[in-house]
Write a protein that holds these residues in place. Structure first.
Motif, PDB file in Angstrom:
ATOM      1  N   VAL A 152       0.837  -1.200   0.000  1.00 15.96           N
ATOM      2  CA  VAL A 152       0.000   0.000   0.000  1.00 15.96           C
ATOM      3  C   VAL A 152       0.873   1.250   0.000  1.00 15.96           C
ATOM      4  O   VAL A 152       0.574   2.236  -0.684  1.00 15.96           O
ATOM      5  N   GLN A 153       1.972   1.214   0.754  1.00 14.42           N
ATOM      6  CA  GLN A 153       2.884   2.358   0.744  1.00 14.42           C
ATOM      7  C   GLN A 153       3.417   2.614  -0.669  1.00 14.42           C
ATOM      8  O   GLN A 153       3.568   3.762  -1.087  1.00 14.42           O
ATOM      9  N   LEU A 154       3.712   1.544  -1.411  1.00 12.72           N
ATOM     10  CA  LEU A 154       4.189   1.713  -2.785  1.00 12.72           C
ATOM     11  C   LEU A 154       3.105   2.309  -3.679  1.00 12.72           C
ATOM     12  O   LEU A 154       3.403   3.046  -4.619  1.00 12.72           O
ATOM     13  N   SER A 155       1.854   1.990  -3.390  1.00  9.71           N
ATOM     14  CA  SER A 155       0.753   2.483  -4.234  1.00  9.71           C
ATOM     15  C   SER A 155       0.499   3.974  -4.042  1.00  9.71           C
ATOM     16  O   SER A 155      -0.210   4.584  -4.850  1.00  9.71           O
ATOM     17  N   PHE A 156       1.046   4.571  -2.985  1.00  8.29           N
ATOM     18  CA  PHE A 156       0.809   5.998  -2.750  1.00  8.29           C
ATOM     19  C   PHE A 156       1.271   6.843  -3.942  1.00  8.29           C
ATOM     20  O   PHE A 156       0.709   7.903  -4.205  1.00  8.29           O
ATOM     21  N   ALA A 157       2.307   6.381  -4.637  1.00  6.20           N
ATOM     22  CA  ALA A 157       2.835   7.162  -5.765  1.00  6.20           C
ATOM     23  C   ALA A 157       1.800   7.361  -6.852  1.00  6.20           C
ATOM     24  O   ALA A 157       1.907   8.309  -7.654  1.00  6.20           O
ATOM     25  N   ARG A 158       0.784   6.510  -6.906  1.00  7.04           N
ATOM     26  CA  ARG A 158      -0.236   6.596  -7.960  1.00  7.04           C
ATOM     27  C   ARG A 158      -1.577   7.089  -7.432  1.00  7.04           C
ATOM     28  O   ARG A 158      -2.594   7.005  -8.124  1.00  7.04           O
ATOM     29  N   HIS A 159      -1.610   7.601  -6.211  1.00  3.60           N
ATOM     30  CA  HIS A 159      -2.872   8.039  -5.612  1.00  3.60           C
ATOM     31  C   HIS A 159      -3.361   9.329  -6.278  1.00  3.60           C
ATOM     32  O   HIS A 159      -2.560  10.182  -6.658  1.00  3.60           O
ATOM     33  N   LEU A 189      10.625   2.751  -5.124  1.00  4.21           N
ATOM     34  CA  LEU A 189       9.769   3.076  -6.272  1.00  4.21           C
ATOM     35  C   LEU A 189      10.499   2.770  -7.571  1.00  4.21           C
ATOM     36  O   LEU A 189      11.730   2.776  -7.638  1.00  4.21           O
ATOM     37  N   THR A 190       9.736   2.540  -8.631  1.00  4.72           N
ATOM     38  CA  THR A 190      10.331   2.341  -9.941  1.00  4.72           C
ATOM     39  C   THR A 190      10.842   3.678 -10.476  1.00  4.72           C
ATOM     40  O   THR A 190      10.436   4.762 -10.006  1.00  4.72           O
ATOM     41  N   ALA A 237      10.141   9.424 -11.586  1.00  6.46           N
ATOM     42  CA  ALA A 237      10.086  10.486 -12.590  1.00  6.46           C
ATOM     43  C   ALA A 237       8.737  11.207 -12.561  1.00  6.46           C
ATOM     44  O   ALA A 237       8.665  12.439 -12.709  1.00  6.46           O
ATOM     45  N   ALA A 238       7.668  10.456 -12.356  1.00  7.09           N
ATOM     46  CA  ALA A 238       6.335  11.068 -12.306  1.00  7.09           C
ATOM     47  C   ALA A 238       6.215  12.008 -11.112  1.00  7.09           C
ATOM     48  O   ALA A 238       5.615  13.088 -11.218  1.00  7.09           O
ATOM     49  N   LEU A 239       6.777  11.635  -9.993  1.00 10.53           N
ATOM     50  CA  LEU A 239       6.716  12.501  -8.809  1.00 10.53           C
ATOM     51  C   LEU A 239       7.588  13.741  -8.991  1.00 10.53           C
ATOM     52  O   LEU A 239       7.238  14.833  -8.514  1.00 10.53           O
ATOM     53  N   LEU A 240       8.713  13.581  -9.658  1.00  9.35           N
ATOM     54  CA  LEU A 240       9.575  14.738  -9.913  1.00  9.35           C
ATOM     55  C   LEU A 240       8.919  15.727 -10.874  1.00  9.35           C
ATOM     56  O   LEU A 240       9.289  16.915 -10.908  1.00  9.35           O
ATOM     57  N   ASP A 241       7.947  15.253 -11.638  1.00  8.63           N
ATOM     58  CA  ASP A 241       7.239  16.107 -12.593  1.00  8.63           C
ATOM     59  C   ASP A 241       5.759  16.197 -12.224  1.00  8.63           C
ATOM     60  O   ASP A 241       4.899  16.386 -13.096  1.00  8.63           O
TER      61      ASP A 241
END
Length: 490
Positions: free
Chosen positions: A131-138, A154-155, A160-164
């Motif tokens: 679930v912690q890993l899924s936070f990146a896509r919340h 994270l992958t 990269a998505a979080l940095l942008d």
């Protein structure tokens, strides 16, 4: 007397919903802690009544109930009182393994709870690692931000998505995470952050000295610092120069040399030196290095202390899973301490579970019994009987779904120790005369368990209801007639 019996009735697994609902009335408030906080299950209407109960003490008790399913505790997620939310977010019992909250409950808490409650939640180990890993896509930026706590897992695409990220605050926080990791490997940043030497002693400077890249000026200062912690810190810090590492090889403190033995970059020549260290703990630490072959490990005169690992089993759901290949290699190792490591992996395949269950090292068997969901029943019983730890850790083994119960009464009802006689009470087919005899046992816990055993003869059970010591335990006996339960409420 009456209040104690009603508290026993509150945890009676056979008590009907009507009885439990009556115990929620104000005149029975002394039973609320037992009813909401110690029962392992509730009829649906009773759970609903607890969640809607006007007294916050009832809802708090359910929020911290370590026995009930997390789904039932999660019914309180929208409780209007902050204290109930905080109790739900916190770990139910530090002496028992914690089970994760349902995903939907976690999501609701992350999107509605305040920072104090969320701090409790993150430290409680109730959030699965997946679930912690899924936070990146919340969809909410406030939740995506929590993915920064597991940045290294994270992958590249997720990073990269979080940095942008479209949210400017989250984007800046992600960039700061990268910058901070880069700064920890920058000598100039470390030197600037430390300021003048010697630096002030606080948590921040300790973090820098222990974990970040150190400039040579700082290393030289630490080399001349008589403080024992300075040498240990240099032995630990990944950036300590090779010449300084070599100079610490003969340090008089074995803790320093033991820390050297853990270094990833220790050259083979120095590994061989520490393998002959006069301190057995240093040699043992060297023997666990991953680059060594089995023959090289065996050539080291290491020690294997009796295993005192008897604490609450690690919650595997809350951390990254172990590498299956590493666990398999450790399970087949000739080194007992590596096999102990493998035994703590709850994902170990059946073939290796069978292998370790027959291990000649008691510590391997003990860890397997405490950690693996498929631990064999005979192993669980053997580990219970030989357990080196405190009673509440040993007793956790009896809650394992594979723990054997058949024939325990015949084998242990007249055993010498209370712990063994307690096993007899786990037998659902315990002989009635044995149950009655155990109500007179010298040990108070055995007497209490016998009074609550459903095989206790009815005349004895009814008589014990009026016993000052055992009345509450008799009221918890599932064999108690429903009519008697209702009479106790009168």
């Amino acid at each position: 007397m009456n209040d104690a019996r009603l508290s026993g009735l509150a945890v009676n697994p056979a008590a009907p919903a009507q009885v439990l609902l009556k115990l929620l009335a104000p005149e029975h408030e002394d039973t609320w802690s037992a009813l909401a906080g110690r029962r392992a299950s509730f009829p649906e209407e009773v759970a609903a009544a607890i969640v809607a109960h006007p007294d916050v003490r009832v809802r708090k008790a359910l929020a911290r109930n370590p026995y009930v399913e997390p789904e039932v505790r999660g019914l309180l997620v929208d409780d209007p009182e902050w204290i109930v939310q905080a109790w739900l977010a916190g770990r139910p019992d530090r002496n028992r393994p914690v089970r994760p909250l349902p995903d939907r409950v976690i999501d609701r808490m992350l999107t509605t709870y305040d920072n104090d409650c969320l701090s409790e939640l993150f430290s409680s180990r109730q959030i699965p690692f997946r679930v912690q890993l899924s936070f990146a896509r919340h969809p909410l930026a406030a939740v995506r931000r929590y993915a920064l706590n597991v940045w290294g897992s994270l992958t590249e695409a997720e990073q990269a998505a979080l940095l942008d990220d479209p949210d400017p605050d989250l984007r800046a926080a992600a960039q700061n995470t990268v910058r901070r990791r880069r700064d920890e490997d920058d000598e100039a940043v470390t030197e600037r952050e430390l300021g003048t030497l010697p630096p002030p002693r606080n948590h921040w400077t300790t973090h820098l000295l222990v974990n970040c890249r150190l400039p040579r000026t700082v290393v030289d200062w630490m080399m001349n610092d008589p403080d024992r912690d300075a040498a240990w810190t240099l032995a630990h810090n990944y950036s300590t120069p090779p010449d300084v590492v070599a100079s610490l090889m003969e340090h008089p403190d074995p803790d320093v040399r033991r820390q050297l033995a853990c270094r990833d970059d220790l050259p083979p020549a120095l590994v061989r030196v520490l393998a002959r260290d006069p301190d057995p703990q240093v040699r043992t630490e060297v023997s666990l290095r991953p680059e060594l072959s089995e023959d090289e490990r065996a050539a080291i005169d290491y020690v294997v202390e009796p295993d005192r690992h008897t604490g609450v089993p690690w919650e595997p759901h809350a951390s990254a899973p172990a590498d299956p290949a590493v666990s398999a290699a450790h399970a087949r190792s000739r080194h007992p301490l590596l096999r102990r490591r493998a035994a703590t992996d709850p994902a170990l395949p059946t073939e290796l579970v069978t292998l370790l269950a027959r291990d000649d090292d008691a510590g391997v068997r003990l860890r397997l019994a405490h950690h693996h969901p498929a631990a064999p029943s005979d192993l669980l019983l053997d580990c219970y009987l030989s357990h080196p730890g405190p009673d509440h850790h040993r007793d956790l083994l009896t809650e394992h779904p594979n723990f054997p119960t058949a024939d325990l009464g015949r084998r242990f009802a007249t055993a010498d120790t209370p712990a063994e006689r307690h096993l007899a009470l786990l037998d659902p087919d315990l002989a009635p005369d044995a149950a009655e005899r155990l109500t007179h046992d010298p040990d108070a816990a055995v007497r209490a368990g016998a009074a609550a055993h459903p095989r206790l003869p009815a005349p004895s059970l009814m008589a014990l209801l009026d016993d000052a010591e055992l009345g509450a335990h008799a009221a918890a006996n599932p064999a108690l007639p429903t009519t008697v339960m209702r009479d106790l409420l009168s």
